[in-house]
Design a protein around this motif. Sequence first.
Motif, PDB file in Angstrom:
ATOM      1  N   GLN A  52      79.594  25.390  58.058  1.00 47.36           N
ATOM      2  CA  GLN A  52      79.255  24.372  59.055  1.00 47.36           C
ATOM      3  C   GLN A  52      80.486  23.545  59.416  1.00 47.36           C
ATOM      4  O   GLN A  52      80.741  23.266  60.590  1.00 47.36           O
ATOM      5  CB  GLN A  52      78.146  23.458  58.526  1.00 47.36           C
ATOM      6  N   THR A  53      81.251  23.155  58.411  1.00 49.38           N
ATOM      7  CA  THR A  53      82.476  22.386  58.652  1.00 49.38           C
ATOM      8  C   THR A  53      83.456  23.177  59.506  1.00 49.38           C
ATOM      9  O   THR A  53      84.052  22.648  60.464  1.00 49.38           O
ATOM     10  CB  THR A  53      83.138  22.015  57.302  1.00 49.38           C
ATOM     11  N   HIS A  54      83.607  24.458  59.191  1.00 47.27           N
ATOM     12  CA  HIS A  54      84.540  25.311  59.940  1.00 47.27           C
ATOM     13  C   HIS A  54      84.112  25.442  61.401  1.00 47.27           C
ATOM     14  O   HIS A  54      84.918  25.230  62.317  1.00 47.27           O
ATOM     15  CB  HIS A  54      84.610  26.696  59.290  1.00 47.27           C
ATOM     16  N   TYR A  55      82.854  25.785  61.628  1.00 49.62           N
ATOM     17  CA  TYR A  55      82.401  26.002  63.013  1.00 49.62           C
ATOM     18  C   TYR A  55      82.300  24.694  63.795  1.00 49.62           C
ATOM     19  O   TYR A  55      82.459  24.687  65.014  1.00 49.62           O
ATOM     20  CB  TYR A  55      81.076  26.772  63.029  1.00 49.62           C
ATOM     21  N   GLN A  56      82.068  23.594  63.098  1.00 52.56           N
ATOM     22  CA  GLN A  56      82.100  22.289  63.775  1.00 52.56           C
ATOM     23  C   GLN A  56      83.519  21.981  64.260  1.00 52.56           C
ATOM     24  O   GLN A  56      83.702  21.468  65.368  1.00 52.56           O
ATOM     25  CB  GLN A  56      81.607  21.189  62.830  1.00 52.56           C
ATOM     26  N   ALA A  57      84.522  22.313  63.437  1.00 60.66           N
ATOM     27  CA  ALA A  57      85.917  22.111  63.835  1.00 60.66           C
ATOM     28  C   ALA A  57      86.279  23.002  65.012  1.00 60.66           C
ATOM     29  O   ALA A  57      86.970  22.578  65.953  1.00 60.66           O
ATOM     30  CB  ALA A  57      86.841  22.380  62.650  1.00 60.66           C
ATOM     31  N   PHE A  99      84.192  24.170  67.269  1.00 59.61           N
ATOM     32  CA  PHE A  99      83.471  23.624  68.428  1.00 59.61           C
ATOM     33  C   PHE A  99      84.170  22.378  68.972  1.00 59.61           C
ATOM     34  O   PHE A  99      84.317  22.211  70.180  1.00 59.61           O
ATOM     35  CB  PHE A  99      82.034  23.295  68.019  1.00 59.61           C
ATOM     36  N   ALA A 100      84.597  21.492  68.059  1.00 59.91           N
ATOM     37  CA  ALA A 100      85.276  20.258  68.473  1.00 59.91           C
ATOM     38  C   ALA A 100      86.600  20.556  69.164  1.00 59.91           C
ATOM     39  O   ALA A 100      87.039  19.793  70.036  1.00 59.91           O
ATOM     40  CB  ALA A 100      85.504  19.357  67.265  1.00 59.91           C
ATOM     41  N   ALA A 101      87.233  21.673  68.796  1.00 54.76           N
ATOM     42  CA  ALA A 101      88.504  22.053  69.413  1.00 54.76           C
ATOM     43  C   ALA A 101      88.303  22.795  70.732  1.00 54.76           C
ATOM     44  O   ALA A 101      89.273  23.229  71.359  1.00 54.76           O
ATOM     45  CB  ALA A 101      89.315  22.921  68.451  1.00 54.76           C
ATOM     46  N   GLY A 102      87.057  22.953  71.154  1.00 55.15           N
ATOM     47  CA  GLY A 102      86.770  23.612  72.430  1.00 55.15           C
ATOM     48  C   GLY A 102      86.550  25.107  72.319  1.00 55.15           C
ATOM     49  O   GLY A 102      86.475  25.797  73.345  1.00 55.15           O
ATOM     50  N   GLY A 103      86.425  25.628  71.114  1.00 52.49           N
ATOM     51  CA  GLY A 103      86.204  27.064  70.942  1.00 52.49           C
ATOM     52  C   GLY A 103      84.777  27.458  71.288  1.00 52.49           C
ATOM     53  O   GLY A 103      83.870  26.639  71.280  1.00 52.49           O
ATOM     54  N   ARG A 104      84.626  28.738  71.623  1.00 52.27           N
ATOM     55  CA  ARG A 104      83.292  29.262  71.951  1.00 52.27           C
ATOM     56  C   ARG A 104      82.683  29.877  70.698  1.00 52.27           C
ATOM     57  O   ARG A 104      83.355  30.559  69.944  1.00 52.27           O
ATOM     58  CB  ARG A 104      83.391  30.309  73.062  1.00 52.27           C
ATOM     59  N   LEU A 105      81.395  29.640  70.525  1.00 50.73           N
ATOM     60  CA  LEU A 105      80.696  30.127  69.334  1.00 50.73           C
ATOM     61  C   LEU A 105      79.590  31.095  69.734  1.00 50.73           C
ATOM     62  O   LEU A 105      78.923  30.902  70.753  1.00 50.73           O
ATOM     63  CB  LEU A 105      80.084  28.963  68.553  1.00 50.73           C
ATOM     64  N   SER A 106      79.401  32.122  68.897  1.00 55.46           N
ATOM     65  CA  SER A 106      78.292  33.050  69.115  1.00 55.46           C
ATOM     66  C   SER A 106      76.999  32.391  68.636  1.00 55.46           C
ATOM     67  O   SER A 106      77.011  31.277  68.109  1.00 55.46           O
ATOM     68  CB  SER A 106      78.542  34.352  68.348  1.00 55.46           C
ATOM     69  N   LEU A 155      75.177  23.974  63.345  1.00 59.94           N
ATOM     70  CA  LEU A 155      74.156  22.930  63.343  1.00 59.94           C
ATOM     71  C   LEU A 155      73.680  22.591  61.931  1.00 59.94           C
ATOM     72  O   LEU A 155      73.152  21.513  61.703  1.00 59.94           O
ATOM     73  CB  LEU A 155      72.972  23.364  64.216  1.00 59.94           C
ATOM     74  N   GLY A 156      73.840  23.517  60.997  1.00 60.32           N
ATOM     75  CA  GLY A 156      73.498  23.237  59.603  1.00 60.32           C
ATOM     76  C   GLY A 156      72.043  23.454  59.267  1.00 60.32           C
ATOM     77  O   GLY A 156      71.718  24.181  58.341  1.00 60.32           O
ATOM     78  N   ALA A 157      71.147  22.826  59.989  1.00 60.45           N
ATOM     79  CA  ALA A 157      69.704  22.961  59.749  1.00 60.45           C
ATOM     80  C   ALA A 157      68.957  22.854  61.073  1.00 60.45           C
ATOM     81  O   ALA A 157      68.249  21.888  61.329  1.00 60.45           O
ATOM     82  CB  ALA A 157      69.230  21.889  58.772  1.00 60.45           C
ATOM     83  N   PRO A 158      69.112  23.853  61.947  1.00 58.79           N
ATOM     84  CA  PRO A 158      68.444  23.785  63.254  1.00 58.79           C
ATOM     85  C   PRO A 158      66.930  23.942  63.127  1.00 58.79           C
ATOM     86  O   PRO A 158      66.444  24.604  62.202  1.00 58.79           O
ATOM     87  CB  PRO A 158      69.061  24.971  64.014  1.00 58.79           C
ATOM     88  N   TRP A 159      66.198  23.347  64.057  1.00 62.05           N
ATOM     89  CA  TRP A 159      64.737  23.390  64.000  1.00 62.05           C
ATOM     90  C   TRP A 159      64.206  24.809  64.170  1.00 62.05           C
ATOM     91  O   TRP A 159      63.102  25.126  63.720  1.00 62.05           O
ATOM     92  CB  TRP A 159      64.135  22.476  65.070  1.00 62.05           C
ATOM     93  N   GLN A 190      80.500  12.440  57.266  1.00 59.56           N
ATOM     94  CA  GLN A 190      79.711  12.202  58.475  1.00 59.56           C
ATOM     95  C   GLN A 190      78.899  13.440  58.852  1.00 59.56           C
ATOM     96  O   GLN A 190      77.763  13.331  59.319  1.00 59.56           O
ATOM     97  CB  GLN A 190      80.636  11.812  59.635  1.00 59.56           C
ATOM     98  N   LEU A 191      79.501  14.602  58.662  1.00 61.20           N
ATOM     99  CA  LEU A 191      78.806  15.846  59.006  1.00 61.20           C
ATOM    100  C   LEU A 191      77.557  16.026  58.146  1.00 61.20           C
ATOM    101  O   LEU A 191      76.486  16.358  58.659  1.00 61.20           O
ATOM    102  CB  LEU A 191      79.754  17.040  58.825  1.00 61.20           C
ATOM    103  N   ALA A 192      77.682  15.789  56.846  1.00 63.37           N
ATOM    104  CA  ALA A 192      76.526  15.907  55.954  1.00 63.37           C
ATOM    105  C   ALA A 192      75.461  14.875  56.306  1.00 63.37           C
ATOM    106  O   ALA A 192      74.266  15.191  56.328  1.00 63.37           O
ATOM    107  CB  ALA A 192      76.965  15.753  54.500  1.00 63.37           C
ATOM    108  N   SER A 193      75.884  13.655  56.605  1.00 58.60           N
ATOM    109  CA  SER A 193      74.924  12.595  56.957  1.00 58.60           C
ATOM    110  C   SER A 193      74.169  12.925  58.232  1.00 58.60           C
ATOM    111  O   SER A 193      72.956  12.716  58.314  1.00 58.60           O
ATOM    112  CB  SER A 193      75.652  11.260  57.131  1.00 58.60           C
TER     113      SER A 193
END
Length: 199
Positions: A50-55, A57-64, A72-76, A159-162
Amino acid sequence: MAGLRARWTASRIPDAKAHLWQLVSSRLGLTVIVALALAMAVSWSSFLLQTHYQAVFAAGGRLSGWQEFLRLGAPWQALPPVLAATLLAALGWLRLRSVAPEPSWSVASERPPSASRLRAGLRRERSVVLAASDLTRVLGAVAVVRLCLYAGLGLRGSQLASSTLPGVLAEAAAWTLFAAVAEAWRRRYLGLLESWGVG
């Protein structure tokens, strides 16, 4: 008096070791050990991913799709299958209130099976049910340990965990409910088998 107490304690140590070994080597003990080991591995891995993909995403990368799911960590979207499984387990638990022994899927249905063949089929079925219920316990433990990990990381300032904690809490609640209902179904099922003389 102190010497007598020391001798009594020393004589009790082998009994305690034997009892501990019996507990650890039991089906429940092994399930708990596997559950905790797997839960820690999954919890840390999911947070690191989650930390890796958040970084990214924040850097503007595209995610599958899977990468976004992990970010998202725990999506609905992960909850409906668990809630559906809980409903099915609850319906199964209710259905077991009035059920008679019947041939399992492995017994040919051309003619009525003998009592020994019926018992053998039910024993095989029992083994599958026990394995499935062990898996359910493990998955419930993974969700609870993951909640504890995220709560701990949140308290330490992540912050990410919170921000992910509400979703992880909902996920842990859903898995715990499923595990509890599945455990109730398992107990009723095993009780029926014992009443039919299948152990």
